[in-house]
Design an enzyme around this catalytic site. Structure first.
Site, short mmCIF file in Angstrom:
data_model
loop_
_atom_site.label_atom_id
_atom_site.label_comp_id
_atom_site.label_asym_id
_atom_site.label_seq_id
_atom_site.Cartn_x
_atom_site.Cartn_y
_atom_site.Cartn_z
N SER A 295 0.85 -1.19 0.00
CA SER A 295 0.00 0.00 0.00
C SER A 295 0.88 1.24 0.00
O SER A 295 2.01 1.21 0.53
CB SER A 295 -0.88 0.02 1.27
OG SER A 295 -1.56 1.26 1.38
N TYR B 234 -1.65 -0.51 10.32
CA TYR B 234 -1.90 -0.99 8.95
C TYR B 234 -0.71 -0.63 8.06
O TYR B 234 -0.21 -1.47 7.29
CB TYR B 234 -3.19 -0.37 8.41
CG TYR B 234 -3.42 -0.59 6.92
CD1 TYR B 234 -3.88 -1.82 6.45
CD2 TYR B 234 -3.18 0.44 6.01
CE1 TYR B 234 -4.09 -2.01 5.08
CE2 TYR B 234 -3.40 0.24 4.65
CZ TYR B 234 -3.86 -0.99 4.19
OH TYR B 234 -4.06 -1.18 2.85
P1 NAP Z 1 -11.84 -5.14 0.39
O1 NAP Z 1 -12.65 -4.65 -0.75
O2 NAP Z 1 -12.19 -4.74 1.77
O3 NAP Z 1 -11.75 -6.75 0.29
C1 NAP Z 1 -11.03 -7.45 1.25
C2 NAP Z 1 -10.92 -8.90 0.83
O4 NAP Z 1 -10.09 -9.59 1.77
C3 NAP Z 1 -12.26 -9.63 0.81
O5 NAP Z 1 -12.25 -10.54 -0.28
C4 NAP Z 1 -12.27 -10.39 2.14
O6 NAP Z 1 -13.06 -11.57 2.12
C5 NAP Z 1 -10.79 -10.72 2.27
N1 NAP Z 1 -10.35 -10.98 3.64
C6 NAP Z 1 -10.42 -10.13 4.71
N2 NAP Z 1 -9.91 -10.72 5.81
C7 NAP Z 1 -9.51 -11.96 5.44
C8 NAP Z 1 -8.92 -13.07 6.12
N3 NAP Z 1 -8.63 -13.02 7.43
N4 NAP Z 1 -8.64 -14.19 5.42
C9 NAP Z 1 -8.95 -14.26 4.09
N5 NAP Z 1 -9.49 -13.25 3.39
C10 NAP Z 1 -9.78 -12.12 4.06
O7 NAP Z 1 -10.29 -4.71 0.21
P2 NAP Z 1 -9.51 -4.08 -1.06
O8 NAP Z 1 -9.63 -2.63 -1.00
O9 NAP Z 1 -9.83 -4.82 -2.29
O10 NAP Z 1 -8.01 -4.42 -0.62
C11 NAP Z 1 -7.29 -5.51 -1.17
C12 NAP Z 1 -5.84 -5.38 -0.75
O11 NAP Z 1 -5.32 -4.15 -1.29
C13 NAP Z 1 -5.65 -5.32 0.76
O12 NAP Z 1 -4.46 -6.02 1.10
C14 NAP Z 1 -5.46 -3.84 1.02
O13 NAP Z 1 -4.71 -3.60 2.19
C15 NAP Z 1 -4.77 -3.39 -0.23
N6 NAP Z 1 -4.92 -1.96 -0.51
C16 NAP Z 1 -6.16 -1.41 -0.72
C17 NAP Z 1 -6.25 -0.04 -0.95
C18 NAP Z 1 -7.57 0.65 -1.18
O14 NAP Z 1 -7.61 1.90 -1.17
N7 NAP Z 1 -8.66 -0.08 -1.40
C19 NAP Z 1 -5.09 0.75 -0.95
C20 NAP Z 1 -3.88 0.15 -0.73
C21 NAP Z 1 -3.79 -1.21 -0.52
P3 NAP Z 1 -14.69 -11.50 2.43
O15 NAP Z 1 -15.32 -10.89 1.21
O16 NAP Z 1 -15.09 -12.93 2.61
O17 NAP Z 1 -14.84 -10.65 3.65
#
Ligand code: NAP
Length: 257
Positions: free
Chosen positions: A152, A166
């Site tokens: 991130s 985080y």
């Molecule tokens: P999101 O929409 O909140 O989706 C999170 C995903 O992770 C869901 O599929 C969830 O499964 C799964 N998950 C959560 N806890 C888990 C666990 N303990 N074991 C297995 N799966 C788990 O998140 P996102 O924004 O797509 O983020 C994806 C990645 O990108 C993350 O690592 C995040 O830190 C990173 N990221 C995101 C952003 C942003 O702005 N969105 C920025 C930088 C980095 P369920 O659907 O079953 O709950």
């Protein structure tokens, strides 16, 4: 065994943790269109994971939805076994499962919540990389492969006043990506990370801060949040033959932020 058409990408199926929603779901859908069979990892939302599998199948590929808490090493081992039982040998892994914990100032932080974020984001990625490496390593009879971890922009911005833990969990992703790229390169495994900036997914509501996207948009030089697909595309590139000589890199996808 799946083989991504035209890209010369890793031979074998793709496992995406956090494949049910957000960036991971966009990766699953795009990967299927590029010719991968896809194992969609999820934590608890079975219905949304199965909807992603339906889209994978609609693209003409095989898909399977598999539940596993990535913070549980034994569950991760079972996840990989189930993915290979369903789709054959894995050639690619995207570690997208992650969470921030509730947004708050550090002095108000909850030790258990901090530990959970580190366990899911950092230990979970280590556990998944370990299972992948044990299967893909040439010295163990594997065919090599490619891994992309979700870091991130927070790793370098630090997320002050919101979720410093985080940011720390993502700093760990950067370090493990560099270390594993060096250790696993001779095994035919490339390891890279993508560091997204402000991306429009559920993660902000999960932080208890639904207005976060709007509040931070003014800090983004390109003037808007990114979409999950705009992160999925560089991830698919990092898996592809086009990135055959790219390993150990942390690619920022943050609209200039
Ligand atoms: P999101 O929409 O909140 O989706 C999170 C995903 O992770 C869901 O599929 C969830 O499964 C799964 N998950 C959560 N806890 C888990 C666990 N303990 N074991 C297995 N799966 C788990 O998140 P996102 O924004 O797509 O983020 C994806 C990645 O990108 C993350 O690592 C995040 O830190 C990173 N990221 C995101 C952003 C942003 O702005 N969105 C920025 C930088 C980095 P369920 O659907 O079953 O709950």
């Amino acid at each position: 065994m799946a083989e991504a058409k035209g890209t010369g990408a890793p031979k074998g199926a793709l496992l995406v943790t956090g494949g049910s929603r957000g960036i991971g779901a966009a990766v699953c859908r795009l990967a299927a269109r590029e010719g991968y069979d896809v194992a969609v990892g999820y934590a608890g939302r079975k219905e949304v994971a199965e909807a992603v599998v339906q889209d994978v199948e609609a693209a003409g590929r095989r898909g399977v939805a598999l539940a596993a808490d990535v913070a549980d090493a034994a569950a991760v081992a079972r996840l990989f076994e189930a993915a290979e039982a369903a789709l054959g040998p894995l050639g690619a892994l995207v570690n997208s499962a992650g969470l921030t914990g509730l947004s708050k100032r550090f002095v108000e932080s909850d030790p258990e919540e901090m530990l959970r974020v580190l366990a899911v984001n950092t230990a979970g990625t280590l556990y998944c990389c370990r299972e992948a490496a044990r299967r893909m390593a040439r010295s163990r009879g594997g065919a090599g492969g490619a891994i992309v971890n979700l870091s991130s922009a927070a790793a370098t911005l630090g997320s002050p006043g919101e979720f410093v833990w985080y940011a720390a969990s993502k700093g760990g992703i950067d370090s493990l990506t560099i270390g594993l790229s060096k250790e696993l390169g001779p095994e035919g495994i490339r390891v890279n990370a993508v560091a997204p900036g402000l991306i429009d997914t559920d993660i902000h509501a999960g932080a208890g801060d639904a207005g976060r996207l709007e509040r931070f948009t003014s800090q983004v030089p390109l003037g808007r949040p990114g979409t999950a697909e705009e992160v999925a595309r560089p991830i698919l590139w990092l898996l592809s033959e086009g990135a055959a000589y790219t390993s150990g890199t942390i690619l920022r996808v943050g609209g200039g932020r």
